[in-house]
Scaffold this active site. Structure first.
Site, PDB file in Angstrom:
ATOM      1  N   ASP A 104      47.304  34.721  40.670  1.00  0.00           N
ATOM      2  CA  ASP A 104      47.200  36.180  40.630  1.00  0.00           C
ATOM      3  C   ASP A 104      46.813  36.692  42.009  1.00  0.00           C
ATOM      4  O   ASP A 104      46.215  35.969  42.805  1.00  0.00           O
ATOM      5  CB  ASP A 104      46.118  36.611  39.623  1.00  0.00           C
TER       6      ASP A 104
HETATM    7  N1  URA Z   1      44.768  31.864  35.383  1.00  0.00           N
HETATM    8  C1  URA Z   1      44.632  33.165  35.693  1.00  0.00           C
HETATM    9  O1  URA Z   1      44.190  33.965  34.878  1.00  0.00           O
HETATM   10  N2  URA Z   1      44.976  33.556  36.931  1.00  0.00           N
HETATM   11  C2  URA Z   1      45.428  32.718  37.890  1.00  0.00           C
HETATM   12  O2  URA Z   1      45.713  33.143  39.018  1.00  0.00           O
HETATM   13  C3  URA Z   1      45.564  31.367  37.543  1.00  0.00           C
HETATM   14  C4  URA Z   1      45.227  30.952  36.295  1.00  0.00           C
END
Ligand code: URA
Length: 261
Positions: A104
């Site tokens: 993310d």
């Molecule tokens: N899980 C999430 O919620 N975000 C990420 O970036 C990776 C795993």
């Protein structure tokens, strides 16, 4: 390996496909000393010498980088509008690189960048169950049987429960410590954390990769992930001396050995 000349030059950072076609047309490009025949000419870079304006073209068939992704950067190849993780690679204008999976925008930590689609598939294919380890700071009351809940799988609103995953509560975190962590990571808008609200540092090991998976797992338990870092992928751990935003080149052998796959 045979590759079209325009693709080779674009991938090697000499410009867009249309720009490099212009160079070929203007006879700036030679193959074994002869003017290139055209953009569609197929060349085997391991056995011919390609030059642009008399300078040799160095083209690696496969490249691997480990990046310590900072917060606020998009996990994508080139975007045109926005800075991406590929823009953090210290080789300008490489057009063939992409991230192995996605983190993310606000997630930090280990991300591999490569042009090797086969390795990427090997690491991401659902059947391979490659472990990805994360450290999260979670706000809210954690259920006592957290380990069992994670092992059994959680309903995060998808067709199937999440795959069995590992979780380990490492320590309680003070609000000040969380705010310092945000400052150190350049997070200008930390999550709202109430005075007295429980905060814990938690390690999670996933073997699959769904959209916002860890955030949604904790949300389903009434908690919030307020900071997330990926620390390892299979046997490859984020090097302590690799600063956020920095990338380091690795050889394929080094990478495979470290990953242990
Ligand atoms: N899980 C999430 O919620 N975000 C990420 O970036 C990776 C795993």
């Amino acid at each position: 390996m045979l590759i079209r000349l325009d693709k080779l030059l674009a991938d090697a950072g000499y410009g867009t496909r249309s720009q490099v076609r212009g160079y070929i047309k203007k006879k700036c490009v030679t193959v074994d000393g002869q003017p290139a025949q055209g953009p569609e000419q197929k060349v085997d870079i391991t056995s011919v010498s390609v030059e642009v304006n008399g300078q040799p073209v160095f083209y690696e068939t496969e490249s691997y980088y480990i990046l310590n992704k900072p917060s606020g950067i998009l996990s994508a190849s080139r975007d045109g509008r926005e800075k991406t993780v590929v823009d953090l690679i210290p080789e300008p204008k490489r057009r063939d690189l992409f991230p192995v999976g996605r983190l993310d925008r606000d997630t930090v930590g280990l991300l591999l960048i490569t042009n090797d689609g086969r390795l990427s598939n090997r690491l991401l294919a659902p059947g391979k169950h490659v472990e990805k380890t994360y450290r999260a700071i979670v706000a809210g009351e954690l259920p006592e049987n957290l380990t069992e809940i994670f092992a059994e799988g959680i309903d995060i609103g998808d067709d199937a429960l999440t795959a069995s995953s590992g979780v380990n509560v490492l320590e309680a975190v003070e609000r000040e410590e969380y705010l310092t962590c945000c400052t150190e990571n350049g997070i200008s808008a930390p999550a709202e954390v109430e005075e007295g609200e429980a905060l814990h540092r938690v390690e999670v090991v996933l073997t699959e990769g769904r959209y916002h998976e860890i955030k949604r797992m904790f949300e389903a338990l009434g908690c919030r992930v307020v900071f997330l870092e990926r620390t390892a992928m299979a046997g490859l751990t984020l090097p302590a001396d690799l600063a956020r935003g920095q990338a380091r080149k690795m050889t394929k052998e080094e990478l495979i050995k470290n990953l242990g796959i």
